[in-house]
Design a protein around this motif. Structure first.
Motif, short mmCIF file in Angstrom:
data_model
loop_
_atom_site.label_atom_id
_atom_site.label_comp_id
_atom_site.label_asym_id
_atom_site.label_seq_id
_atom_site.Cartn_x
_atom_site.Cartn_y
_atom_site.Cartn_z
N THR A 110 0.85 -1.19 0.00
CA THR A 110 0.00 0.00 0.00
C THR A 110 0.88 1.23 0.00
O THR A 110 1.81 1.32 0.81
CB THR A 110 -0.91 0.02 1.24
N PHE A 461 -8.40 15.71 3.16
CA PHE A 461 -7.25 14.79 3.08
C PHE A 461 -6.10 15.52 2.41
O PHE A 461 -6.24 16.67 1.96
CB PHE A 461 -7.61 13.51 2.33
N THR A 463 -2.35 14.99 -0.11
CA THR A 463 -1.50 14.16 -0.96
C THR A 463 -0.18 14.89 -1.18
O THR A 463 -0.07 16.10 -0.96
CB THR A 463 -2.14 13.88 -2.33
N THR A 643 -13.19 5.65 2.16
CA THR A 643 -12.71 4.55 1.31
C THR A 643 -12.91 4.88 -0.17
O THR A 643 -12.03 4.65 -1.00
CB THR A 643 -13.45 3.25 1.66
N ARG A 646 -10.19 7.29 -1.46
CA ARG A 646 -8.90 6.63 -1.73
C ARG A 646 -8.98 5.85 -3.04
O ARG A 646 -8.05 5.91 -3.87
CB ARG A 646 -8.54 5.69 -0.58
N GLU A 647 -10.05 5.11 -3.24
CA GLU A 647 -10.16 4.30 -4.44
C GLU A 647 -10.23 5.18 -5.69
O GLU A 647 -9.67 4.83 -6.74
CB GLU A 647 -11.40 3.41 -4.34
N TRP A 650 -6.70 6.23 -6.41
CA TRP A 650 -5.87 5.11 -6.87
C TRP A 650 -6.26 4.64 -8.28
O TRP A 650 -5.46 4.00 -8.95
CB TRP A 650 -5.95 3.96 -5.88
N VAL A 658 -2.54 8.65 0.21
CA VAL A 658 -3.56 9.60 0.66
C VAL A 658 -3.49 9.64 2.18
O VAL A 658 -3.64 8.61 2.84
CB VAL A 658 -4.97 9.17 0.20
N VAL A 661 -6.99 11.52 6.22
CA VAL A 661 -8.39 11.54 5.77
C VAL A 661 -9.28 11.69 7.00
O VAL A 661 -9.33 10.82 7.86
CB VAL A 661 -8.74 10.25 5.00
#
Length: 672
Positions: A110, A461, A463, A643, A646-647, A650, A658, A661
């Protein structure tokens, strides 16, 4: 000794003989002792516990600050100035400079965002700490591209690599650069701030000429006998020379040298802790006065008993010793109960501390704190027991027997004493409550000020863009726009905001600026304002209304005229008579036209005098961000989208970490 044993046994019997008085007194004292034990643990951790570095009395910090500012307002030092300071003082043995950067660990199961200390190769030598596993850095490894090596923080090694000793020599990818792990720091070692995962070396050659970039932390080790004051005197001439050679960046600035333990946690925190310690001691004083009153009442009931003991030949000293022993036993019992309660208070305090707080500053019930608690308990027993004991053992024997025979009616002197205790209790309690009320009111005004934007429904969040994959501004802009489109396709997300940092964060960015057509001013005296680089949907996502002009648009790109939007408070300061729209400002090395004015929002985590929301907003498409913060507006519960967020990211870039959050409400609560 046998007499003392007899006094102790009698004191215990008396405690059980009057259970109501004993229980009320013990609980009152226990609360005061618990508060003091907890405060002592904070006091000890913040002011006296060592940082964990070798011979830390010889460690000092270099801090540059504007003339007249306090040390807490210093942004740090610049690399070039640090080198001149380090080499210009005979008292300095060696020095290191470092900063903290975000890095993206990829290539494992991850992706993960790391906080990496980027420092000169001699960092560990200056601090006097070496890796427990492997080695530190070599001088040559600070050259760009010649030594891509990492040293891991012990906790990170344990959590991510499961404490595998074969990690040495392993190659990991951080920001798409291959680094070889050469060491692991010992357990318990922490940088300031903490929450660090890795270290890498550099000589900062690219930053040497950036004299105004004061965002670095500089620590120096002094020769034995050297003092911060001595170093400041030695470097006074260096500061003057730098102001002459580099007036644009150094005129109006001065150097302050301060001991490492004195600087951390800082003068403001030290004063606050001293105030809180005094407050808790006053709270204990109230408890002592309360218990003294209870013991005075109990002493009245025991007047006949004491008179009989006197009649049988017991001297006043013997009776005093017995009564004080009873008080000390009560105080020690309350102290034990208070220490037990303080265990839970200290645990709560530890969980309330931010992740950046080094463990040296975390409160602990260590032996020093427990000894201080025991001493306070004994002193409290003496304090609340002495006056009742003196009154109970004094007075005329015949009068005492008479009072006892009449059922213990208090004499005038004893009544005056009890009244004095009550008045004293109320006076101190009223002062503390009044102060607490003002403090709560002031804190509410600082923290609960209307933020100017809608916090509910926001998920935030952070990055850090993979800069080796997105190497120029155009690529960064296109990548970020693709991330936004992917997020907007998530069911339940209405808008996506991109920004330099979240509102109400600690240390939000600010920048100096000048206004075209106005007289030039010295760099050190130029005004500052909050600076946010944002996307076009930033204002809609946070629900910040437009006042006049226009907002940022999709056409405000790299190849378009440079523009800016400003806040109402900024306009009130710079253009009180109007005329802001169309004015040109010079900020971050570029001249921009003001095209819009928006309502003020609370960028700082608390509202401070002189900070009224003055802000300048630049389009992120014209000044891209490498470590942006995000806020998405959700239709329902924002926390449920973590969730999916994040997906969505990605799907665009599988290796993009990330971090942090959480809802905007949680962000503000942690910031405070």
């Amino acid at each position: 000794m046998s007499t003392l044993g007899s006094d102790l046994r009698y004191a215990v019997r008396m405690a059980f003989k009057t259970p109501v008085v004993t229980t009320v007194a013990a609980l009152s004292l226990a609360l005061g002792v618990a508060a003091n034990a907890s405060m002592f643990s904070i006091l000890n951790a913040f002011l006296f516990e060592p940082l964990g570095y070798h011979d830390e009395e010889g460690l000092v910090l270099f801090r540059e600050l504007r003339e007249g500012d306090g040390i807490e307002f210093s942004p740090g030092v610049s690399v070039g100035n640090f080198r001149d300071f380090r080499d210009g003082s005979p008292s300095v043995e060696d020095g290191t400079i470092y900063t903290i950067e975000l890095g993206n660990l990829t290539g494992l199961d991850t992706p993960e965002q790391l906080q990496v200390v980027v420092a000169t190769p001699n960092l560990f030598e200056v601090l006097g700490i070496q890796p427990a596993l492997g080695r530190g850095f070599r001088e040559a490894e600070g050259a760009e591209g010649s030594g891509n090596v990492l040293v891991l923080q012990h906790d990170f090694w344990q959590s991510r690599f499961l404490g595998d000793p074969d990690v040495l020599g392993q190659v990991v990818s951080v920001d798409d650069i291959q680094y070889t792990v050469v060491g692991v720091m010992p357990p318990g070692f922490e940088m300031i701030p903490a929450n660090i995962q890795a270290y890498r070396p550099t000589h900062f050659e690219e930053q040497v000429d950036q004299r105004g970039a004061r965002g670095f932390i500089a620590i120096a080790r002094l020769h034995p006998g050297g003092t911060p004051e001595q170093v400041e005197r030695e470097l006074a001439g260096v500061s003057a020379r730098l102001a002459t050679e580099f007036p644009e960046s150094n005129r109006g600035w001065e150097l302050r040298v301060i001991g490492a333990r004195e600087f951390f946690p800082g003068p403001t925190d030290r004063k606050l802790i001293a105030i809180l310690t005094a407050v808790t001691l006053f709270g204990l004083l109230i408890a002592c006065a309360n218990v003294a009153n209870l013991l005075l009442g109990r002493a009245e009931v025991r007047q006949k008993e004491i008179a009989v003991r006197k009649a049988l030949g017991a001297g006043r000293g013997r009776i005093l010793r017995q009564l004080i022993t009873e008080s000390v036993v009560l105080g020690v019992a309350a102290g034990l109960l208070g220490a037990f309660l303080s265990v839970y208070v200290v645990r709560w305090l530890q969980t309330a501390m931010p992740a950046e707080m080094p463990s040296a500053f975390l409160p602990e019930l260590d032996p020093e704190v427990l000894l201080a608690t025991l001493a306070v308990s004994v002193l409290a027993g003496l304090a609340f027991g002495l006056v009742p004991a003196l009154h109970a053992s004094g007075g005329d024997l015949r009068e005492a027997l008479g009072e006892g025979a009449r059922g213990g009616t208090a004499g005038r002197a004893r009544t005056r004493m009890r009244n004095a205790f009550v008045v004293g209790e109320f006076a101190v309690a009223l002062a503390l409550l009044t102060g607490a009320g003002f403090l709560v009111q002031a804190f509410n005004q600082l923290s609960a000020t209307e933020p100017g934007f809608e916090m509910d429904g926001l998920l935030t969040f952070q990055t850090a863009i993979l800069e080796n994959r997105y190497t120029d501004d155009a690529q960064v802009v296109l990548y970020q726009e693709e991330l936004i489109r992917s997020l907007e396709r998530v069911p339940g997300i209405e808008n996506v905001a991109v920004m330099s940092s979240l509102p109400r964060s600690m240390g939000n960015p600010s920048n100096t600026y000048t206004i075209e057509g106005r007289p030039e001013v010295e760099a050190a005296e130029r005004p500052t304002a909050g600076l946010q680089r944002v996307n076009t949907d930033y204002f809609a996502t946070l629900e910040i209304p437009l006042v006049r002009g226009r907002l940022l648009q999709e056409t405000d790109r790299l190849d378009a005229p440079l523009v800016a939007v400003v806040s109402e408070a900024w306009v009130a300061r710079e253009f009180p008579d109007g005329g802001a729209l169309g004015a040109r400002i010079h900020v971050r090395g570029e001249t921009r036209e003001i095209v819009g004015v928006v309502a003020d929002i609370m960028q700082a985590r608390i509202s401070l005098a002189g900070e009224d929301g003055e802000a300048i907003y630049l389009p992120v498409a014209q000044d891209p961000l490498m470590a942006p913060s995000y806020a998405v507006r959700a239709q329902g519960d924002p926390g449920s989208l973590a969730t999916a967020v994040r997906e969505a990211i990605w799907r665009v870039e599988p290796d993009q970490p990330v971090a942090q959050v959480r809802t905007m409400q949680a962000h503000v609560e942690q910031s405070l």
